[in-house]
Design an enzyme around this catalytic site. Structure first.
Site, PDB file in Angstrom:
ATOM      1  N   HIS A 128       1.497   6.020 -13.614  1.00 15.14           N
ATOM      2  CA  HIS A 128       0.826   5.719 -12.299  1.00 15.14           C
ATOM      3  C   HIS A 128       0.029   7.159 -12.259  1.00 15.14           C
ATOM      4  CE1 HIS A 128       1.936   2.083 -10.701  1.00 15.14           C
ATOM      5  NE2 HIS A 128       3.039   2.261 -11.098  1.00 15.14           N
ATOM      6  N   ASP A 133       1.332   3.523  -7.423  1.00 12.77           N
ATOM      7  CA  ASP A 133       2.873   3.568  -6.865  1.00 12.77           C
ATOM      8  C   ASP A 133       2.806   3.911  -5.398  1.00 12.77           C
ATOM      9  OD1 ASP A 133       1.943   6.218  -7.879  1.00 12.77           O
ATOM     10  OD2 ASP A 133       3.777   6.679  -8.120  1.00 12.77           O
ATOM     11  N   TYR A 331     -17.264  -4.790 -10.967  1.00 13.04           N
ATOM     12  CA  TYR A 331     -17.142  -4.641  -9.684  1.00 13.04           C
ATOM     13  C   TYR A 331     -18.344  -4.518  -8.782  1.00 13.04           C
ATOM     14  CZ  TYR A 331     -11.983  -3.624 -11.023  1.00 13.04           C
ATOM     15  OH  TYR A 331     -10.748  -3.712 -11.643  1.00 13.04           O
ATOM     16  N   GLU A 407       4.042  14.340  -1.870  1.00 13.84           N
ATOM     17  CA  GLU A 407       4.904  13.191  -1.323  1.00 13.84           C
ATOM     18  C   GLU A 407       4.509  13.220   0.245  1.00 13.84           C
ATOM     19  OE1 GLU A 407       7.699  11.307  -4.423  1.00 13.84           O
ATOM     20  OE2 GLU A 407       8.416  12.738  -3.044  1.00 13.84           O
TER      21      GLU A 407
END
Length: 424
Positions: A128, A133, A331, A407
């Site tokens: 990832h 994630d 895109y 985190e």
């Protein structure tokens, strides 16, 4: 007396709203530990685009446990959870992408990815490396927070867990475009869609956002110049595809420098690979090349496609060579709806502080959230995840094997989603 009663009613209403807000804020704080567990599980078990089978099952199980209406198998592995609040209101979509990349992780983590998969005929590491994630974990947490506060929710929420943002493999379809083609918004079209992306080039506690065009449209192209093989000592006996390819490369540079109104919107045309020949004294039969196109205006995009086709065909013709040429449309431009942005920016200020919501300028990376934003007003922003005190400009970029996520910054993503929904 009527005035007094009205004021009293307003006061009670305000107190109830305040208490509800206090409750949901505590739920956000309480969800952090779970969210980090989910993120670490997903990080250790990454899956490539259109192959997110375990990931989608993991998400499905969570959403069903929350009591949401769950739809699966959209665009192969996509999952959508529907939460209908107890009060009437708008329908809003919140989106997270789920796929990982063919990158071998080189970060020293207790939950480092050791996963492998087959990619283009080779066994490679999977990681990832773009933070999807974290997006899934943030949206799972947001879903749980609102499920707990369903009684106070005004309207309906669509939690969209999307596969294949990094691009479907081979000739497969996928991603946001396929989800919409399969009817994602047919039965329930949201009033607005919100999405976020973690970004290593911004420090934790900072959010990057701009109104209007934000991220580039992306297309790739491939071409094969077909000449006629001959000995290098007698080039007149053949047709040289290498010289022709070189002329094409040089001429293509004039598309942006001479043919594109760059004061309207910037653009990039780049060649990424060229292959032809094997020996110093043999002019080969053919040369293959691939490249990318990035821009921020769909009319300019059409012009670039036209100019590129003209140059490739006419330069080849001038050298008596043949050419096979193909543009693979990717895109569209990711545009943050200006009206929605003006309405909702104060919500982001509440979470980050006005000084910590920054305009990063136009970003030449691309995002298929753009398809959702073409269907309904959209708002997409970047969440800083490089630890404070570190120079974010030198942090390993998204897609790097050294990509690292701070985190504690992830809870800001939940706070942002919750605030946007509440204020909308």
């Amino acid at each position: 007396m009527k005035f007094r009663f009205t004021c009293f009613t307003f006061l009670i209403s305000t107190l109830i709203s305040t208490f509800a807000t206090a409750d949901i804020q505590q739920d956000i704080i309480d969800i952090e530990g779970k969210m980090l567990d989910w993120r670490r599980h997903l990080h250790q078990n990454p899956e490539l685009s259109n192959r997110e089978f375990k990931t989608s099952s993991y998400v499905e199980k969570h959403l069903k446990a929350l009591g949401l209406e769950v739809k699966t198998g959209i665009a192969y592995t996509g999952v959508v959870g529907i939460l209908k609040g107890d009060k009437p209101g708008p329908t809003l979509a919140l989106r997270a992408d789920m796929d990982a990349l063919p990158v071998t992780e080189q970060v020293d983590l207790s939950f480092v990815s050791k996963a492998t998969a087959e990619y283009r005929g080779e066994t490679i590491g999977v990681m990832h490396a773009c933070g999807h994630d974290t997006h899934v974990a943030i949206l799972m947490a947001t879903a749980e927070v609102f499920a707990k506060n369903k009684a106070d929710l005004e309207g309906t929420l669509m939690f969209i867990f999307q596969p294949a943002e990094e691009g479907a493999p081979g000739d497969e379809e996928g991603g946001a475009e396929l989800m919409l083609a399969e009817g994602l918004f047919n039965d329930m079209k949201p009033d607005a869609a919100f999405g976020l992306h973690v970004w290593s080039k911004v420090n934790s506690g900072i959010l990057a956002f701009r109104s209007g065009p934000f991220m580039a449209a992306v297309d790739d192209f491939e071409l094969k110049v077909i000449g006629r093989q001959t000995h290098g000592s007698t080039p007149w006996s053949g047709i040289d595809p290498i010289v022709t390819a070189a002329q094409i490369i040089n001429s293509v540079q004039t598309i942006v420098s001479r043919r594109t109104a760059i004061t309207t919107a910037p653009a990039v045309v780049s060649f990424g690979a060229i292959k032809g020949g094997i020996r110093n004294n043999i002019i080969p039969d053919d040369v293959t090349m691939v490249g990318t196109i990035r821009n921020f205006d769909m009319d300019i995009r059409d012009d670039i496609h036209r100019h590129l086709g003209n140059i490739v065909s006419h330069v080849a013709q001038a050298n008596d060579a043949d050419v096979e040429f193909k543009i693979n449309e990717g895109y569209p431009v990711t545009v943050n709806d200006p009206e929605l942005a003006e309405k909702m920016l104060p919500s982001l200020y509440k979470i980050f502080g006005k000084d910590n919501v920054v305009d990063p300028g136009l970003i030449t990376g691309a995002e298929d959230f753009s398809y959702f934003a073409n269907e309904v007003p959209g708002m997409f922003f970047f969440l800083g995840i490089t630890p404070q005190g570190k120079d974010a400009s030198t942090a390993p970029s998204n897609h790097s094997p050294h990509f690292y996520v701070d985190e504690p910054a992830l809870l800001n993503g939940v706070k942002a989603f919750v605030q946007l929904v509440q204020d909308y």
